[in-house]
Design an enzyme around this catalytic site. Sequence first.
Site, PDB file in Angstrom:
ATOM      1  N   GLU A  99       0.826  -1.209   0.000  1.00 45.25           N
ATOM      2  CA  GLU A  99       0.000   0.000   0.000  1.00 45.25           C
ATOM      3  C   GLU A  99       0.866   1.267   0.000  1.00 45.25           C
ATOM      4  OE1 GLU A  99      -2.244  -3.392   1.733  1.00 45.25           O
ATOM      5  OE2 GLU A  99      -0.263  -2.513   2.071  1.00 45.25           O
ATOM      6  N   ARG A 144       9.587 -12.461   0.395  1.00 44.29           N
ATOM      7  CA  ARG A 144       8.923 -11.232   0.828  1.00 44.29           C
ATOM      8  C   ARG A 144       9.473 -10.777   2.164  1.00 44.29           C
ATOM      9  NH1 ARG A 144       6.314  -7.063  -1.601  1.00 44.29           N
ATOM     10  NH2 ARG A 144       4.648  -6.187  -0.321  1.00 44.29           N
ATOM     11  N   GLU A 194      16.393  -4.083  -2.367  1.00 42.46           N
ATOM     12  CA  GLU A 194      17.189  -4.342  -3.565  1.00 42.46           C
ATOM     13  C   GLU A 194      16.389  -5.014  -4.679  1.00 42.46           C
ATOM     14  OE1 GLU A 194      21.813  -4.774  -2.584  1.00 42.46           O
ATOM     15  OE2 GLU A 194      20.671  -6.553  -1.997  1.00 42.46           O
ATOM     16  N   ASN A 239       2.569  -6.647  -6.843  1.00 46.11           N
ATOM     17  CA  ASN A 239       2.349  -5.720  -7.950  1.00 46.11           C
ATOM     18  C   ASN A 239       3.214  -6.060  -9.165  1.00 46.11           C
ATOM     19  OD1 ASN A 239       1.742  -3.587  -9.581  1.00 46.11           O
ATOM     20  ND2 ASN A 239       2.510  -1.994  -8.204  1.00 46.11           N
ATOM     21  N   GLU A 255       5.902  -3.425 -10.987  1.00 45.87           N
ATOM     22  CA  GLU A 255       7.294  -3.191 -10.594  1.00 45.87           C
ATOM     23  C   GLU A 255       8.280  -3.857 -11.552  1.00 45.87           C
ATOM     24  OE1 GLU A 255       7.596  -4.271  -6.506  1.00 45.87           O
ATOM     25  OE2 GLU A 255       6.490  -2.511  -5.793  1.00 45.87           O
TER      26      GLU A 255
END
Length: 420
Positions: A61, A267, A309, A333, A336
């Site tokens: 977000e 993640r 990174e 997303n 990116e």
Amino acid sequence: MIQWLYKSIMTIGFPIIELILLLRVKKNKEDFGRLNERRGISIVQRPEGELIWVHASSVGESMAALSLIERLVSSETERNVLVTTGTLTSAQLMMDKLPDRAFHQFTPIDRPAFVKRFFKHWKPDLLLIMESEFWPVQIHTAKKFGIPIIAVNARLSEKSFLRWRIATSLSSTIFEDLSLVISTNKEQGSRFSKLGARNVVVSGNLKRSAPKLDVDQSVTGVLSEQIGNRPVWLAASTHIGEDLPIMEVTNSLLDRFPNLLTIVAPRHPSRGKDIAELGSKIGLKVARRSCGEEIVPETQLYIADTLGEMGLFFHISDTVFVAGSLVPVGGHNPIEPAHFDCAIIFGNLMSKNQEIADEMLSESAAIKVHDNKELFNALAHLLSEPEASNRLAQNAKEYANNGYKVLESVSKSITAFTNV
């Protein structure tokens, strides 16, 4: 009645809240040095001039909000932006990426005393809530202080929508208090209208306007030299339950492409050790970035367990699998990697980015897979057919480059409440 009950529980639950905060510190989920921010207390003084508060939940977000935040501060020299999030990872990323006159604080726990203290200190002129972060006390207090509230990139999962519909006595007061809802699509807009929102517009998904991630060119040169001409694919932002299927795909691909390098970027970088151990257990030659281990010709699996990174790994990869989409996380997303000339693949569980996923598929800018077998087939095809891979990457980049239109739409909708 429910709202009164909620506030009462959050008030008398003070000792439990404090205990939970301390337990989160112990688990490295809170910053002890900034714990007072969760209580609405800050050592940072409110800046002079207009202050817009942007509240986001976590990394996804807050990253989606970056382009809007940059627009907000660049369009008015006397404007400042306060960004709040609730996780350590998002806090670190925001501190690294926020432009001048924008700064980060941890969001206060939704307890009346904490929230009131926060509002009295910061006195925001406008509150922008990203996606679905609707806290009853926060919204009620903003309304009480006369502060306009706009839900930006507003979306609700089917489960969240049904829960809010059940709690009608609470949801009606929350959504009626929103000055404006800028939803991601018509279906989402309809959900907010049914929950009581009176002013709803559709803009598209703001994540389309996410800026290109930063890349340290000096580090890129070092990694590129280590990799040489090897084909590279990246599994970006993996979650528990995805690592083993990805490694099984890697083992199968190595039979056909023995020079292949697989990069796994979890993640949560803290999982790096466990992922490396799993990779070694199934026979892959593993190196970990967080340990300073280099990519050598024998390396088959490189664990990118560092923070901030991701742009670097997009840059050096030919193909990117957007993870969090083979397990029920909602997907990350795909815009990116689209900025980096990557061929993009994602799973079928993309609920958090469904509009973008559907649009990319319709424009031949991505491939959707349902399981590791389909992932293997998609990767094998792209590795074998460079022209198909390049065409997919080019379509993705063109799609990403048109994302500014969503930002323009969102900014225009906010104009009535500020001078964007």
